[in-house]
Design a protein around this motif. Sequence first.
Motif, mmCIF file in Angstrom:
data_model
loop_
_atom_site.group_PDB
_atom_site.id
_atom_site.type_symbol
_atom_site.label_atom_id
_atom_site.label_comp_id
_atom_site.label_asym_id
_atom_site.label_seq_id
_atom_site.Cartn_x
_atom_site.Cartn_y
_atom_site.Cartn_z
ATOM 1 N N PHE A 42 -33.965 -28.848 28.646
ATOM 2 C CA PHE A 42 -34.487 -27.561 29.071
ATOM 3 C C PHE A 42 -33.436 -26.890 29.952
ATOM 4 O O PHE A 42 -32.860 -27.528 30.834
ATOM 5 C CB PHE A 42 -35.796 -27.731 29.843
ATOM 6 N N ALA A 43 -33.170 -25.615 29.700
ATOM 7 C CA ALA A 43 -32.159 -24.868 30.455
ATOM 8 C C ALA A 43 -32.790 -24.266 31.707
ATOM 9 O O ALA A 43 -33.793 -23.545 31.625
ATOM 10 C CB ALA A 43 -31.552 -23.775 29.583
ATOM 11 N N TYR A 51 -37.726 -22.843 33.646
ATOM 12 C CA TYR A 51 -36.853 -23.051 32.488
ATOM 13 C C TYR A 51 -36.899 -21.839 31.578
ATOM 14 O O TYR A 51 -37.963 -21.310 31.271
ATOM 15 C CB TYR A 51 -37.278 -24.319 31.741
ATOM 16 N N GLY A 52 -35.719 -21.407 31.135
ATOM 17 C CA GLY A 52 -35.600 -20.187 30.345
ATOM 18 C C GLY A 52 -35.111 -20.407 28.933
ATOM 19 O O GLY A 52 -34.833 -19.439 28.222
ATOM 20 N N LEU A 71 -30.058 -21.705 24.077
ATOM 21 C CA LEU A 71 -30.936 -20.889 23.248
ATOM 22 C C LEU A 71 -32.068 -20.400 24.143
ATOM 23 O O LEU A 71 -32.947 -21.182 24.518
ATOM 24 C CB LEU A 71 -31.491 -21.717 22.088
ATOM 25 N N SER A 72 -32.028 -19.124 24.513
ATOM 26 C CA SER A 72 -33.025 -18.627 25.463
ATOM 27 C C SER A 72 -34.370 -18.405 24.789
ATOM 28 O O SER A 72 -34.449 -18.040 23.612
ATOM 29 C CB SER A 72 -32.543 -17.334 26.124
ATOM 30 N N PHE A 73 -35.416 -18.636 25.546
ATOM 31 C CA PHE A 73 -36.764 -18.390 25.058
ATOM 32 C C PHE A 73 -36.947 -16.900 24.756
ATOM 33 O O PHE A 73 -37.616 -16.532 23.791
ATOM 34 C CB PHE A 73 -37.817 -18.840 26.070
ATOM 35 N N LEU A 74 -36.320 -16.044 25.551
ATOM 36 C CA LEU A 74 -36.428 -14.598 25.349
ATOM 37 C C LEU A 74 -35.830 -14.202 24.000
ATOM 38 O O LEU A 74 -36.467 -13.509 23.209
ATOM 39 C CB LEU A 74 -35.719 -13.849 26.483
ATOM 40 N N ASP A 75 -34.611 -14.662 23.719
ATOM 41 C CA ASP A 75 -33.927 -14.290 22.482
ATOM 42 C C ASP A 75 -34.628 -14.797 21.231
ATOM 43 O O ASP A 75 -34.469 -14.233 20.151
ATOM 44 C CB ASP A 75 -32.491 -14.815 22.474
ATOM 45 N N GLY A 116 -38.698 -19.758 16.180
ATOM 46 C CA GLY A 116 -37.374 -19.168 16.402
ATOM 47 C C GLY A 116 -36.378 -20.180 16.953
ATOM 48 O O GLY A 116 -35.216 -20.212 16.538
ATOM 49 N N LEU A 117 -36.837 -21.010 17.889
ATOM 50 C CA LEU A 117 -35.965 -22.056 18.436
ATOM 51 C C LEU A 117 -35.587 -23.061 17.352
ATOM 52 O O LEU A 117 -34.432 -23.469 17.237
ATOM 53 C CB LEU A 117 -36.659 -22.793 19.584
ATOM 54 N N ARG A 118 -36.565 -23.453 16.560
ATOM 55 C CA ARG A 118 -36.315 -24.428 15.495
ATOM 56 C C ARG A 118 -35.286 -23.877 14.510
ATOM 57 O O ARG A 118 -34.374 -24.585 14.101
ATOM 58 C CB ARG A 118 -37.618 -24.772 14.781
ATOM 59 N N ASP A 119 -35.420 -22.622 14.130
ATOM 60 C CA ASP A 119 -34.458 -22.006 13.210
ATOM 61 C C ASP A 119 -33.061 -21.966 13.817
ATOM 62 O O ASP A 119 -32.064 -22.225 13.132
ATOM 63 C CB ASP A 119 -34.900 -20.598 12.826
ATOM 64 N N ALA A 120 -32.973 -21.657 15.104
ATOM 65 C CA ALA A 120 -31.666 -21.611 15.779
ATOM 66 C C ALA A 120 -31.048 -23.002 15.858
ATOM 67 O O ALA A 120 -29.835 -23.163 15.661
ATOM 68 C CB ALA A 120 -31.814 -21.006 17.177
ATOM 69 N N ILE A 121 -31.852 -24.018 16.127
ATOM 70 C CA ILE A 121 -31.346 -25.393 16.166
ATOM 71 C C ILE A 121 -30.875 -25.802 14.773
ATOM 72 O O ILE A 121 -29.847 -26.462 14.617
ATOM 73 C CB ILE A 121 -32.405 -26.362 16.729
ATOM 74 N N ASP A 122 -31.598 -25.387 13.747
ATOM 75 C CA ASP A 122 -31.199 -25.646 12.365
ATOM 76 C C ASP A 122 -29.809 -25.061 12.106
ATOM 77 O O ASP A 122 -28.910 -25.747 11.603
ATOM 78 C CB ASP A 122 -32.231 -25.041 11.407
ATOM 79 N N LYS A 123 -29.594 -23.803 12.468
ATOM 80 C CA LYS A 123 -28.289 -23.154 12.250
ATOM 81 C C LYS A 123 -27.185 -23.853 13.039
ATOM 82 O O LYS A 123 -26.085 -24.061 12.536
ATOM 83 C CB LYS A 123 -28.369 -21.679 12.627
#
Length: 161
Positions: A42-43, A51-52, A71-75, A116-123
Amino acid sequence: MPLQAAEFFAELCLPFHDHTVVGNTYFAAPVPGAPLRLRIDFADTIHADTYGGLRVAVVHPDRGETDAVVLSFLDHGTFHRRDEATDRRPNSKHYATFDKYQLPGRPPWHGAVTTGLRDAIDKYTTVWFPGAWAAHSRSRAIDHAVPMAPGAPTVNAARGR
């Protein structure tokens, strides 16, 4: 209060079979036998115990951290619905974040949408661990394609009844 990290990482549904959660950190070996490992924490934000996003890092056992990204929660829209429903405003401490404090019976990250986080981790992992995500997805598809014996329940045990 605990962050209930194991539950959060389970909610991400990452496909890596060789993984564990220690404390608030997820560790995985996306490619069996390869030296590179994946670490997700967690960042932190500028506010204590808040955590953000997630800090995703590639780690080599001898050379240490090779690369990292936050990977920000906002983005990634993780708390967009929650923040809209509770009228949280941008640039406030609680907007698109969570802290270690929680209501009884709820994880501190209650209301998170992790797609969204899962997709970013995939990339991200596709760059460092080519084919690892697809290999795990294929093995899951094969697992689901196995014919069931007559009279056996058709419910996926992992999803519940």
